[in-house]
Motif scaffolding. Structure first.
Motif, PDB file in Angstrom:
ATOM      1  N   THR A   1     -23.134 -11.879 -20.075  1.00 51.22           N
ATOM      2  CA  THR A   1     -22.393 -10.598 -19.573  1.00 51.22           C
ATOM      3  C   THR A   1     -21.713  -9.797 -18.675  1.00 51.22           C
ATOM      4  O   THR A   1     -20.726  -9.800 -18.508  1.00 51.22           O
ATOM      5  N   TYR A   2     -22.135 -11.134 -17.283  1.00 51.42           N
ATOM      6  CA  TYR A   2     -21.668 -11.454 -15.901  1.00 51.42           C
ATOM      7  C   TYR A   2     -20.508 -12.478 -16.155  1.00 51.42           C
ATOM      8  O   TYR A   2     -20.407 -12.944 -14.701  1.00 51.42           O
ATOM      9  N   TYR A   3     -20.576 -13.289 -16.778  1.00 53.47           N
ATOM     10  CA  TYR A   3     -20.478 -15.043 -16.253  1.00 53.47           C
ATOM     11  C   TYR A   3     -18.762 -15.180 -16.031  1.00 53.47           C
ATOM     12  O   TYR A   3     -18.121 -15.572 -15.006  1.00 53.47           O
ATOM     13  N   GLN A   4     -18.083 -13.876 -16.597  1.00 49.53           N
ATOM     14  CA  GLN A   4     -16.355 -13.578 -16.010  1.00 49.53           C
ATOM     15  C   GLN A   4     -16.802 -13.616 -14.054  1.00 49.53           C
ATOM     16  O   GLN A   4     -15.315 -13.281 -13.729  1.00 49.53           O
ATOM     17  N   SER A   5     -17.280 -13.060 -13.213  1.00 47.33           N
ATOM     18  CA  SER A   5     -17.671 -12.465 -12.569  1.00 47.33           C
ATOM     19  C   SER A   5     -19.026 -14.317 -12.019  1.00 47.33           C
ATOM     20  O   SER A   5     -18.961 -13.080 -10.264  1.00 47.33           O
ATOM     21  N   LEU A   6     -18.680 -14.930 -11.897  1.00 41.09           N
ATOM     22  CA  LEU A   6     -19.770 -15.937 -11.634  1.00 41.09           C
ATOM     23  C   LEU A   6     -18.185 -16.920 -11.456  1.00 41.09           C
ATOM     24  O   LEU A   6     -17.644 -17.295 -12.103  1.00 41.09           O
ATOM     25  N   GLU A   7     -18.984 -18.036 -10.505  1.00 40.09           N
ATOM     26  CA  GLU A   7     -18.163 -18.970 -10.307  1.00 40.09           C
ATOM     27  C   GLU A   7     -18.707 -20.058 -11.272  1.00 40.09           C
ATOM     28  O   GLU A   7     -19.724 -20.716 -10.695  1.00 40.09           O
ATOM     29  N   PRO A   8     -17.514 -20.933 -11.531  1.00 38.03           N
ATOM     30  CA  PRO A   8     -18.061 -22.341 -12.170  1.00 38.03           C
ATOM     31  C   PRO A   8     -18.667 -23.088 -11.820  1.00 38.03           C
ATOM     32  O   PRO A   8     -17.957 -23.112 -10.676  1.00 38.03           O
ATOM     33  N   LEU A   9     -19.718 -23.675 -12.249  1.00 39.95           N
ATOM     34  CA  LEU A   9     -20.489 -25.102 -11.027  1.00 39.95           C
ATOM     35  C   LEU A   9     -19.347 -26.487 -12.103  1.00 39.95           C
ATOM     36  O   LEU A   9     -20.070 -27.175 -10.695  1.00 39.95           O
ATOM     37  N   ASP A  10     -18.897 -26.222 -12.456  1.00 43.59           N
ATOM     38  CA  ASP A  10     -18.610 -27.984 -12.931  1.00 43.59           C
ATOM     39  C   ASP A  10     -18.506 -28.852 -11.350  1.00 43.59           C
ATOM     40  O   ASP A  10     -18.598 -29.928 -11.425  1.00 43.59           O
TER      41      ASP A  10
ATOM     42  N   GLN B   1     -17.308 -17.664   0.831  1.00 41.29           N
ATOM     43  CA  GLN B   1     -17.954 -18.568   1.393  1.00 41.29           C
ATOM     44  C   GLN B   1     -18.874 -19.287   0.256  1.00 41.29           C
ATOM     45  O   GLN B   1     -19.669 -19.930   0.468  1.00 41.29           O
ATOM     46  N   LYS B   2     -17.800 -19.710  -0.680  1.00 34.99           N
ATOM     47  CA  LYS B   2     -18.473 -20.599  -1.611  1.00 34.99           C
ATOM     48  C   LYS B   2     -19.042 -21.809  -1.310  1.00 34.99           C
ATOM     49  O   LYS B   2     -20.055 -22.385  -2.398  1.00 34.99           O
ATOM     50  N   ASP B   3     -18.417 -22.642  -0.457  1.00 38.00           N
ATOM     51  CA  ASP B   3     -19.122 -24.080  -0.161  1.00 38.00           C
ATOM     52  C   ASP B   3     -20.179 -23.469   0.674  1.00 38.00           C
ATOM     53  O   ASP B   3     -21.389 -24.399   0.229  1.00 38.00           O
ATOM     54  N   LEU B   4     -19.858 -22.893   1.408  1.00 38.46           N
ATOM     55  CA  LEU B   4     -21.945 -22.424   1.446  1.00 38.46           C
ATOM     56  C   LEU B   4     -22.597 -22.193   0.555  1.00 38.46           C
ATOM     57  O   LEU B   4     -23.845 -22.578   0.856  1.00 38.46           O
ATOM     58  N   ALA B   5     -22.316 -20.709  -0.449  1.00 41.05           N
ATOM     59  CA  ALA B   5     -22.992 -20.825  -1.593  1.00 41.05           C
ATOM     60  C   ALA B   5     -23.736 -22.249  -2.109  1.00 41.05           C
ATOM     61  O   ALA B   5     -24.811 -21.771  -2.649  1.00 41.05           O
ATOM     62  N   TRP B   6     -22.752 -23.291  -2.318  1.00 46.49           N
ATOM     63  CA  TRP B   6     -22.998 -24.392  -3.113  1.00 46.49           C
ATOM     64  C   TRP B   6     -24.091 -25.235  -2.761  1.00 46.49           C
ATOM     65  O   TRP B   6     -24.846 -25.582  -3.117  1.00 46.49           O
ATOM     66  N   LYS B   7     -23.625 -25.123  -1.057  1.00 45.09           N
ATOM     67  CA  LYS B   7     -25.117 -25.897   0.050  1.00 45.09           C
ATOM     68  C   LYS B   7     -25.996 -25.226  -0.463  1.00 45.09           C
ATOM     69  O   LYS B   7     -27.063 -25.996  -0.842  1.00 45.09           O
ATOM     70  N   PHE B   8     -26.387 -24.190  -0.608  1.00 43.95           N
ATOM     71  CA  PHE B   8     -28.062 -23.151  -0.942  1.00 43.95           C
ATOM     72  C   PHE B   8     -27.724 -23.841  -1.988  1.00 43.95           C
ATOM     73  O   PHE B   8     -29.244 -24.221  -2.093  1.00 43.95           O
ATOM     74  N   VAL B   9     -26.967 -23.103  -3.197  1.00 45.50           N
ATOM     75  CA  VAL B   9     -27.095 -23.533  -4.275  1.00 45.50           C
ATOM     76  C   VAL B   9     -28.405 -24.868  -5.148  1.00 45.50           C
ATOM     77  O   VAL B   9     -28.511 -25.495  -5.439  1.00 45.50           O
ATOM     78  N   LYS B  10     -27.353 -25.998  -3.785  1.00 45.45           N
ATOM     79  CA  LYS B  10     -27.962 -27.428  -3.760  1.00 45.45           C
ATOM     80  C   LYS B  10     -28.823 -27.670  -3.000  1.00 45.45           C
ATOM     81  O   LYS B  10     -30.027 -28.682  -4.030  1.00 45.45           O
TER      82      LYS B  10
END
Length: 417
Positions: free
Chosen positions: A101-110, A316-325
């Protein structure tokens, strides 16, 4: 699985979210008290929400100048999340399960994963990624999971001198045990069958017999949803109720299976990890075991998973990725005591597999290689609309084949839209 979308409610939620987002920040540049604000949305409440808040605080300690704003959406999670995406004001990071449902609103993480070799992707259980990929792209990192196992009441087994079930048992074994454990005069039954089941929860059962609710390419239901293998599984449950060795649970005016199990009147019950602490607190002497097999066919596991994702509209995707990591690190995983660890190294270090109550969940995880129906076709909620009623009718004594044939007929128009 909450897929209901009432547009008026969404509109109201969108307004509320926009207003709350504006009021929570002291300026319009993503700053609060001089710190960069990272918004993190979760469906957790109570003790589990406290865990997420503690993780946020640990991230802040390691990242001075960052404030993690934990947004607890609770039962309205899907509705509020949809509203925030629609308003172009989503949280930067969020819990996620419904990727179709939501993938088009999400950032691909590859690309992020590729840059971070120290993330050690091979330390995660492979099957978990089947649940957070769409069209081959990764949209979420595993956060927690459960598989389905059989809970059994040791006291009842001992009373009837029945050996405890072991890995490698079959559905014939299961039915024979259920029959021995049943004593209707005491309102005691061998098995609890959910009267109005979530079709998601039945997929492992269906896969284990070689069936499915939809083809692997997501393009076909006729000959799949109503195949002999699929129908046989559901009919087996219905027949167990009809023959009196199983009791319907969880429907209208019916006790939940977990409550009956706690009362000592249910020999076996299929569920995920969720009731385990409640059974312990109730003083039930119980065990867990992997799901039975259909003869020599391999048992297939079903995963109920949660992941953590990044919004495509995050500024702020780089910071968001840092949190995901960080959320995917050993440290954060150990803090999430309400979840089963998703890293092999943490499982080994914490010796979770040494506990016989938890080991079957990982045994079933290793058998989970199939992709659930809702990730195979974007219209699954419409395709699935008639299937629960058909299954419920089978549990109430009707024959499965004509009901499944009709469900297919009513669903086919949605498959290729």
């Amino acid at each position: 699985m909450r897929r209901k979308k009432w547009w008026l409610s969404v509109l109201v939620a969108a307004v509320v979210l926009v207003m709350s987002a504006c009021s929570s920040s002291s300026s319009g540049d993503g700053k609060q008290d001089g710190k960069t604000v990272l918004r993190f949305a979760t469906w957790d409440t109570g003790d589990t929400l406290k865990i997420q808040q503690d993780i946020a605080k640990e991230f802040e300690k390691e990242n001075k100048g960052v404030k993690v704003q934990v947004e607890a959406y609770g039962d309205g999670f899907d509705q509020k999340l949809a509203a925030s995406f629609g308003a172009k004001n989503p949280p930067d990071v969020m819990y996620m399960w419904d990727f179709s449902t939501y993938y088009q609103s999400l950032e691909p993480l590859d690309a992020y994963v590729k840059k971070d070799a120290d993330l050690k992707m091979d330390d995660f259980y492979d099957g978990l990624f089947n649940y957070s990929k769409v069209n081959g792209q990764l949209y979420g990192m595993p956060a927690g999971f459960s598989t389905m196992v059989v809970y059994y009441n040791k006291k009842l087994f001992d009373k009837y001198n029945i050996p405890y079930p072991k890995e490698g048992w079959t559905w014939d074994d299961f039915k024979a045990i259920a029959k021995k454990l049943t004593d209707k005069s005491k309102k005691q039954y061998g098995f609890g069958v959910t009267a109005e089941p979530d079709t998601y929860d039945l997929q492992g059962l269906v896969w284990s017999n070689g069936g499915s609710f939809i083809s692997n390419d997501g393009k076909k239901v006729n000959g799949v949803m109503n195949s002999p293998e699929t129908v046989e599984d559901i009919q087996m449950y219905g027949d167990m109720v009809k023959d009196g060795m199983a009791v319907l649970v969880g429907g209208k005016n019916q006790q939940s299976g977990s409550d009956i199990f706690k009362s000592g009147k249910l020999g076996m019950y299929v569920s995920g990890i969720w009731p385990i602490q409640g059974f312990k607190d109730a003083g039930v002497d119980f065990g867990t075991v992997e799901m039975p097999a259909f003869g020599s066919k391999p048992v297939k596991g079903l995963i109920s998973s949660s992941s953590i994702s990044i919004a495509k509209d995050s500024k702020q995707k780089d910071l968001a990725w840092k949190f995901v990591k960080f959320f995917s690190s050993d440290k954060a995983i150990k803090m999430r005591t309400a979840d089963l660890p998703v890293r092999k190294s943490v499982v080994e270090e914490t010796k979770v597999m040494d506990d016989p109550l938890y080991k079957p969940f990982y045994t079933m995880l290793e058998k989970a290689s199939d992709t659930p129906a809702f990730l195979l076709n974007k219209n699954w909620s419409e395709i699935n609309r008639n299937l629960p009623a058909a299954i419920n009718a089978v549990m109430l004594g009707q024959k499965a084949q004509p009901l499944f044939d009709k469900a297919v007929k009513d669903s086919e128009k949605y498959v290729s839209q």
